[in-house]
Design a protein around this motif. Structure first.
Motif, PDB file in Angstrom:
ATOM      1  N   GLU A 328      -9.113 -15.816   0.453  1.00 43.44           N
ATOM      2  CA  GLU A 328      -9.351 -16.005  -0.980  1.00 43.44           C
ATOM      3  C   GLU A 328     -10.775 -15.581  -1.278  1.00 43.44           C
ATOM      4  N   GLY A 329     -10.981 -14.255  -1.345  1.00 46.26           N
ATOM      5  CA  GLY A 329     -12.286 -13.722  -1.685  1.00 46.26           C
ATOM      6  C   GLY A 329     -12.501 -13.763  -3.187  1.00 46.26           C
ATOM      7  N   LEU A 330     -13.552 -13.103  -3.642  1.00 42.90           N
ATOM      8  CA  LEU A 330     -13.732 -12.988  -5.085  1.00 42.90           C
ATOM      9  C   LEU A 330     -12.569 -12.213  -5.683  1.00 42.90           C
ATOM     10  N   LYS A 331     -11.994 -11.333  -4.888  1.00 45.62           N
ATOM     11  CA  LYS A 331     -10.646 -10.814  -5.106  1.00 45.62           C
ATOM     12  C   LYS A 331      -9.878 -11.092  -3.821  1.00 45.62           C
ATOM     13  N   SER A 332      -8.603 -11.423  -3.936  1.00 45.35           N
ATOM     14  CA  SER A 332      -7.862 -11.819  -2.739  1.00 45.35           C
ATOM     15  C   SER A 332      -7.703 -10.636  -1.784  1.00 45.35           C
ATOM     16  N   GLU A 333      -7.703 -10.953  -0.517  1.00 43.86           N
ATOM     17  CA  GLU A 333      -7.572  -9.953   0.533  1.00 43.86           C
ATOM     18  C   GLU A 333      -6.654 -10.496   1.628  1.00 43.86           C
ATOM     19  N   TYR A 334      -6.179  -9.581   2.457  1.00 41.42           N
ATOM     20  CA  TYR A 334      -5.419  -9.959   3.642  1.00 41.42           C
ATOM     21  C   TYR A 334      -6.059  -9.300   4.851  1.00 41.42           C
ATOM     22  N   ILE A 335      -6.288 -10.092   5.879  1.00 44.49           N
ATOM     23  CA  ILE A 335      -6.729  -9.554   7.159  1.00 44.49           C
ATOM     24  C   ILE A 335      -5.508  -9.531   8.064  1.00 44.49           C
ATOM     25  N   TYR A 336      -5.094  -8.338   8.454  1.00 48.65           N
ATOM     26  CA  TYR A 336      -3.893  -8.201   9.278  1.00 48.65           C
ATOM     27  C   TYR A 336      -4.264  -7.943  10.733  1.00 48.65           C
ATOM     28  N   PHE A 337      -3.611  -8.685  11.644  1.00 49.77           N
ATOM     29  CA  PHE A 337      -3.748  -8.468  13.072  1.00 49.77           C
ATOM     30  C   PHE A 337      -2.769  -7.395  13.557  1.00 49.77           C
ATOM     31  N   ASP A 338      -1.690  -7.197  12.792  1.00 46.67           N
ATOM     32  CA  ASP A 338      -0.613  -6.283  13.187  1.00 46.67           C
ATOM     33  C   ASP A 338      -0.808  -4.931  12.505  1.00 46.67           C
ATOM     34  N   GLU A 339      -0.755  -3.855  13.268  1.00 46.69           N
ATOM     35  CA  GLU A 339      -1.038  -2.525  12.744  1.00 46.69           C
ATOM     36  C   GLU A 339      -0.010  -2.080  11.707  1.00 46.69           C
ATOM     37  N   GLY A 340       1.264  -2.399  11.933  1.00 46.17           N
ATOM     38  CA  GLY A 340       2.296  -1.992  10.980  1.00 46.17           C
ATOM     39  C   GLY A 340       2.091  -2.642   9.621  1.00 46.17           C
ATOM     40  N   TYR A 341       1.810  -3.936   9.625  1.00 42.18           N
ATOM     41  CA  TYR A 341       1.553  -4.630   8.364  1.00 42.18           C
ATOM     42  C   TYR A 341       0.274  -4.115   7.707  1.00 42.18           C
ATOM     43  N   ALA A 342      -0.747  -3.856   8.519  1.00 43.64           N
ATOM     44  CA  ALA A 342      -2.014  -3.376   7.970  1.00 43.64           C
ATOM     45  C   ALA A 342      -1.835  -2.027   7.281  1.00 43.64           C
ATOM     46  N   LYS A 343      -1.058  -1.145   7.873  1.00 40.20           N
ATOM     47  CA  LYS A 343      -0.837   0.172   7.271  1.00 40.20           C
ATOM     48  C   LYS A 343      -0.060   0.064   5.960  1.00 40.20           C
ATOM     49  N   LEU A 344       0.965  -0.785   5.952  1.00 40.91           N
ATOM     50  CA  LEU A 344       1.740  -0.935   4.722  1.00 40.91           C
ATOM     51  C   LEU A 344       0.881  -1.543   3.621  1.00 40.91           C
ATOM     52  N   TYR A 345       0.058  -2.518   3.964  1.00 42.43           N
ATOM     53  CA  TYR A 345      -0.823  -3.144   2.978  1.00 42.43           C
ATOM     54  C   TYR A 345      -1.792  -2.117   2.391  1.00 42.43           C
ATOM     55  N   ALA A 346      -2.382  -1.290   3.252  1.00 42.22           N
ATOM     56  CA  ALA A 346      -3.320  -0.279   2.779  1.00 42.22           C
ATOM     57  C   ALA A 346      -2.644   0.722   1.852  1.00 42.22           C
ATOM     58  N   THR A 347      -1.443   1.117   2.192  1.00 46.82           N
ATOM     59  CA  THR A 347      -0.714   2.078   1.365  1.00 46.82           C
ATOM     60  C   THR A 347      -0.355   1.478   0.015  1.00 46.82           C
ATOM     61  N   LEU A 348       0.084   0.217   0.014  1.00 47.01           N
ATOM     62  CA  LEU A 348       0.426  -0.442  -1.245  1.00 47.01           C
ATOM     63  C   LEU A 348      -0.819  -0.633  -2.113  1.00 47.01           C
ATOM     64  N   LYS A 349      -1.932  -1.010  -1.492  1.00 47.95           N
ATOM     65  CA  LYS A 349      -3.173  -1.174  -2.251  1.00 47.95           C
ATOM     66  C   LYS A 349      -3.581   0.141  -2.906  1.00 47.95           C
ATOM     67  N   ALA A 350      -3.391   1.253  -2.197  1.00 48.62           N
ATOM     68  CA  ALA A 350      -3.728   2.560  -2.762  1.00 48.62           C
ATOM     69  C   ALA A 350      -2.803   2.930  -3.915  1.00 48.62           C
ATOM     70  N   SER A 351      -1.582   2.434  -3.868  1.00 44.97           N
ATOM     71  CA  SER A 351      -0.628   2.735  -4.932  1.00 44.97           C
ATOM     72  C   SER A 351      -0.882   1.924  -6.193  1.00 44.97           C
ATOM     73  N   PHE A 352      -1.599   0.801  -6.047  1.00 48.21           N
ATOM     74  CA  PHE A 352      -1.911  -0.059  -7.197  1.00 48.21           C
ATOM     75  C   PHE A 352      -3.415  -0.342  -7.203  1.00 48.21           C
ATOM     76  N   PRO A 353      -4.226   0.676  -7.500  1.00 47.97           N
ATOM     77  CA  PRO A 353      -5.688   0.496  -7.417  1.00 47.97           C
ATOM     78  C   PRO A 353      -6.176  -0.592  -8.361  1.00 47.97           C
ATOM     79  N   GLY A 354      -7.081  -1.429  -7.829  1.00 49.73           N
ATOM     80  CA  GLY A 354      -7.658  -2.493  -8.628  1.00 49.73           C
ATOM     81  C   GLY A 354      -6.794  -3.721  -8.776  1.00 49.73           C
ATOM     82  N   GLN A 355      -5.579  -3.693  -8.228  1.00 49.42           N
ATOM     83  CA  GLN A 355      -4.660  -4.819  -8.349  1.00 49.42           C
ATOM     84  C   GLN A 355      -4.629  -5.614  -7.041  1.00 49.42           C
ATOM     85  N   GLU A 356      -4.170  -6.857  -7.132  1.00 57.17           N
ATOM     86  CA  GLU A 356      -3.969  -7.666  -5.943  1.00 57.17           C
ATOM     87  C   GLU A 356      -2.514  -7.515  -5.504  1.00 57.17           C
ATOM     88  N   VAL A 357      -2.324  -7.168  -4.246  1.00 57.52           N
ATOM     89  CA  VAL A 357      -0.997  -6.848  -3.726  1.00 57.52           C
ATOM     90  C   VAL A 357      -0.649  -7.799  -2.587  1.00 57.52           C
TER      91      VAL A 357
END
Length: 673
Positions: A328-357
Motif C-alpha cells: 500500500e504505497g502512495l499508489k498501490s503496488e505489487y511485489i511479485y516473487f514469481d516471474e510469470g505473475y510479474a510479467k503479466l502485472y507489468a504488461t497489464l500496467k503498461a496497458s492501463f498507464p496511471g491506473q492501479e491494476v
C-alpha cells in the motif's frame, strides 16, 4: 521461491477487444448525487480455483445478488439473493461451492444494518446451507450471534473452510479467538485450537491446514503496557513456544504473514536491523529472529496491516507457490516473487498507464480490476492464451465518458524539515493558478488516505476546487518515525503540517490564499476546528463531521468505545495521558479555545456515534452560537461514525458543496477580493 523484486521488460500492450469508452472532460453538469451513489456493481469478481467460473455481485431489484458466470459459455446464473439486503464477500470453497455473508447495504442507516451471518451454496444454486445466523436473526430468535470470519479454503477438494470465531474469548478487549474447520454442507465444526496458548487474536495456518502460529496481545501487569507475544509450533500436537515478544508502543512487533508451501519457511513483516519502515523477512528459527529480507520499499511500510485488512501474502494454491505481496504505497503496488505473475502485472500496467491494476489468475483466465482517480473500477477478462482483454463491466457507469480530475502524489517539507507526503487533486481543464483550495484532513489520526477515486474529492474538484490531502505526522504506513512524530501533537505540529502544505501551494501560485477552506471527519473534524482556532485568518470556512472537539473527552466520555487497554497504553502515548497531561489537553482543546474562531462552520454528527459521541459536537455548537459565530448544524438520525445510508451521503455532499461555494466559491465575497 524467487524472493527478489522482479524487474520485467515490457514487450508490448495487450489487444483489447470490444468497446471501451474513453473518458471525456469533467464539468459542473455531473450531478452531485452521481459521485455519492453506490456502485452499480459491488466488489471485484472472484475467479474459481480452476479458472472456469467467476462469482460476481450484480444489481437486481435494488440489491446485490450473487451470480456465477461460466467463462466458456458466458452464461450467467443467479444463485443467491436476499429480499432485504445485499449478498456480500463471496468466497470459493472449491470449484463448485461458495460461502458468503449478508449486509443491509446503503438503503439503511448504521443502526439498522443488522446483517452478517455465513451461508453456503453450490455454483448451480443447489444445496444452500445457513452456517451462522445474521445479527437480526440472532436478536429476534434470542440465540447467540456466531461471527465466523473466513481464514481460507482447505484446498483438498472437500467442502470445508477454515474459519475463526471468538466464542471462547469474546470478553477479552484485545482479542481472543479460535480456529475451526467448518463443513459448509453439514454445518459441523471441528475445533483446531483446543490447546490454544491463550488470548490469540491472529492465527497462521499452514498449507496442510495445521494451526502453526498465534499472535497474542496482552497487558503486562508489571507496567500496564500492551505486549505482543508470538507463539509457534512445529506441527500438529507439538508444544507451543514463544518466538518473539515486544511492546507495541516501541514499534518492534512483527506481523506473521504465512508459510511457503514447504510449510517450514515462515515470512514475517517487521522493523529490524535499525530499519524505520517495515519489510518482509524469512524467519530464522535457529536464531529466533529474522533472516533474509525478501521485500521492502523506500517510502512505505511493507507487510503492515492497513485500515481495511490485515497484510497477506499472495498465493497460487493450484501451482502451490507464493507469488508476491501487496504494497500500500502512495499508489498501490505489487511485489511479485514469481516471474510469470510479474510479467503479466507489468504488461497489464503498461496497458492501463496511471491506473492501479490487480488480477486473479486461474487456468487460462485472469480477472483484471483497474482503478484510479478517474476510474471507480473497471473489470476485464484476460485470456492468457490469446493475450486479449475483454471488458466485463464498470462499477459506476453514470460516470463513464466523464473524465474526473487527476490526483497526483506530492511531497513538501514541514517547518521542522519533516517530509510530508500528500495527495493533490486539481480541477480538470482549469489552469493551476490561484485556485480555491479545500484542505481535506483524514481521520484516525493513526490512519492515512489512499490513492484513487474519492467521492468528496472528485465532487469538489469538478466544481473548480483544488483538494489537498496531507499525510501529516502520526499518519500510518510511512515508517515509525513519521508516526511517532505526531504523538501528543494534536493542535501542534500535526496541525502545522496541514498549514505548511497550504502555504507551499500558495507560494507556488497554485492556490489563492484568500480562498481556503478546511474540512474533515473524525480527527479531520478536530483538525478543522483547531485549524480555525490556530489560523483564524487563513481559513474562510470549516466543515467538521463526526469530529473530536476536545481531546481529553476521548478518555472521559464513558459511553464511547474509545476505552480499554489500548487507550490506556497507546492512546495515552499518541493522544495524551489524562493523568499527567492536563496542560496539553487545555492547549489542544478546540472547545476551550473556541473564542479564537472567526470563520463560519458546518458541523454534522451521527446520533448513534459511539466513537465520537454527539456531545463533542453539541458542546462546540453551543459555545460558538453563544459567542455569535455562524454555525450550520446537522444530525443524521440512526447513523454512527460516518454515514451508511446512500441518501444521507448524497444529502451531505450537497450540503458541503453549498456551504463551501458560499464562502470561497466564484460568487463568494472572498473571490471578489
Amino acid at each position: 521461491m524467487k524472493k527478489n523484486f522482479n524487474k520485467v521488460v515490457i514487450t508490448g500492450l495487450l489487444a483489447i477487444t470490444g468497446a471501451i469508452s474513453l473518458p471525456a472532460y469533467a464539468d459542473k453538469s455531473i450531478p452531485v448525487a452521481d459521485f455519492f451513489k453506490k456502485a452499480q456493481f459491488n466488489g471485484r469478481p472472484v475467479l474459481s480455483p480452476d479458472g472456469q467460473s467467476m462469482a460476481m455481485l450484480v444489481p437486481r431489484n435494488g440489491h446485490f445478488v450473487l451470480a456465477i458466470i461460466s467463462l466458456d459459455s458466458r452464461q450467467l446464473k443467479v444463485v443467491a439473493s436476499d429480499p432485504e439486503g445485499d449478498i456480500f464477500d463471496p468466497k470459493w470453497v472449491n470449484g463448485q461451492r461458495l460461502v458468503f455473508s449478508l449486509r443491509r447495504g446503503s438503503d439503511v442507516v448504521m443502526e439498522d444494518d443488522d446483517g452478517g451471518g455465513l451461508f453456503a451454496v453450490n455454483s448451480d444454486g443447489s444445496n444452500f446451507r445457513k452456517l451462522a445466523p445474521t445479527q437480526k436473526e440472532a436478536r429476534t430468535g434470542n440465540v447467540a450471534y456466531k461471527a465466523y470470519s473466513v481464514v481460507g479454503r482447505v484446498s483438498d477438494g472437500s467442502n470445508d473452510m477454515i474459519v475463526v470465531n471468538n466464542k471462547r474469548g469474546q470478553d477479552d478487549k484485545l482479542g481472543a479467538s479460535d480456529i475451526f474447520r467448518l463443513d459448509t454442507v453439514s454445518g459441523r465444526t471441528k475445533l483446531l485450537t483446543f490447546d490454544n496458548p491463550g488470548k490469540i487474536s491472529e492465527w497462521i495456518v499452514d498449507h496442510n491446514n495445521v494451526t502453526r502460529v498465534g499472535v497474542s496481545n496482552d497487558v503486562d501487569p508489571a507496567n500496564k503496557r500492551i505486549k505482543q507475544i508470538v507463539y509457534y509450533r512445529e506441527g500438529e500436537g507439538k508444544p507451543w513456544n514463544v518466538i518473539h515478544h515486544a511492546y507495541i508502543d516501541e514499534g518492534k512487533e512483527i506481523h506473521p504473514l504465512g508459510f511457503d508451501f514447504d510449510n517450514q519457511t515462515l515470512l514475517v513483516a517487521g522493523r529490524f536491523n535499525g530499519r524505520d519502515k517495515m519489510a518482509v523477512y524469512v524467519w530464522d528459527f535457529t536464531k529466533q529472529t529474522v533472516g533474509e529480507m525478501v521485500a521492502d520499499h523506500p517510502d512505505v511500510d511493507v507487510g503492515n496491516p492497513t485500515d481495511f485488512m490485515p497484510a497477506k501474502l499472495l498465493v497460487d494454491h493450484e501451482q502451490k507457490k507464493l507469488i508476491g505481496i501487496f504494497v500500500e504505497g502512495l499508489k498501490s503496488e505489487y511485489i511479485y516473487f514469481d516471474e510469470g505473475y510479474a510479467k503479466l502485472y507489468a504488461t497489464l500496467k503498461a496497458s492501463f498507464p496511471g491506473q492501479e491494476v490487480s488480477f486473479i489468475w486461474g487456468g487460462k483466465n485472469a480477472v483484471v480490476t483497474v482503478r484510479g482517480d478517474n476510474n471507480v473500477g473497471s473489470v476485464y477478462l484476460y485470456d492468457t492464451a490469446k493475450k486479449t482483454l475483454e471488458p466485463m463491466y464498470v462499477a459506476k457507469p453514470e460516470l463513464e465518458g466523464k473524465k474526473l480530475s487527476a490526483e497526483k502524489v506530492i511531497n513538501y517539507a514541514a517547518r521542522d524539515g519533516l517530509n510530508i507526503p500528500a495527495y493533490l487533486t486539481l480541477p480538470e481543464g482549469v489552469p493551476a493558478r490561484n485556485l480555491p483550495l479545500v484542505a481535506y484532513v483524514h481521520g484516525g489520526p493513526h490512519a492515512r488516505d489512499y490513492f484513487g477515486y474519492d467521492p468528496m474529492t472528485q465532487m469538489l474538484a469538478s466544481r473548480g476546487y483544488a483538494v489537498l490531502q496531507p499525510q501529516f505526522r502520526m499518519s500510518t504506513g510511512f515508517g515509525w518515525k513519521h508516526h511517532t512524530a505526531g504523538w501528543k501533537q494534536w493542535g501542534l505540529a500535526m496541525q502545522d503540517d496541514v498549514t505548511d502544505g497550504i502555504e507551499n501551494l500558495v507560494k507556488q501560485g497554485i492556490v489563492d490564499k484568500n480562498r481556503v477552506c478546511i474540512i474533515g471527519a473524525s480527527y479531520g473534524g478536530y483538525a478543522t476546528m483547531y485549524g480555525l482556532v490556530k489560523d483564524p485568518d487563513l481559513y474562510k470556512c470549516g466543515v467538521n463531521w463526526v469530529g473530536v472537539t476536545d481531546v481529553k473527552m476521548l478518555f472521559t466520555v464513558n459511553w464511547s468505545d474509545m476505552s480499554g487497554p489500548f487507550m490506556d497504553n497507546m492512546g495515552a502515548k499518541m493522544h495524551g495521558d489524562p493523568k499527567t497531561d492536563d496542560a496539553y489537553f487545555h492547549k489542544s482543546s478546540a472547545i476551550e479555545n473556541a473564542s479564537k474562531i472567526k470563520a463560519p462552520v458546518l458541523m454534522a454528527y451521527g446520533s448513534e456515534d459511539i466513537r465520537v459521541p454527539l456531545i463533542h459536537g453539541e458542546k462546540m455548537r453551543d459555545k460558538l452560537l453563544a459567542q455569535g459565530n455562524t454555525v450550520e448544524w446537522m444530525v443524521f438520525a440512526g447513523e454512527g461514525h460516518g454515514w451508511s445510508k446512500e441518501s444521507n451521503n448524497i444529502k451531505w455532499g450537497e450540503a458541503v458543496l453549498r456551504f463551501i461555494d458560499k464562502y470561497i466559491g466564484d460568487a463568494s465575497p472572498a473571490a471578489k477580493k
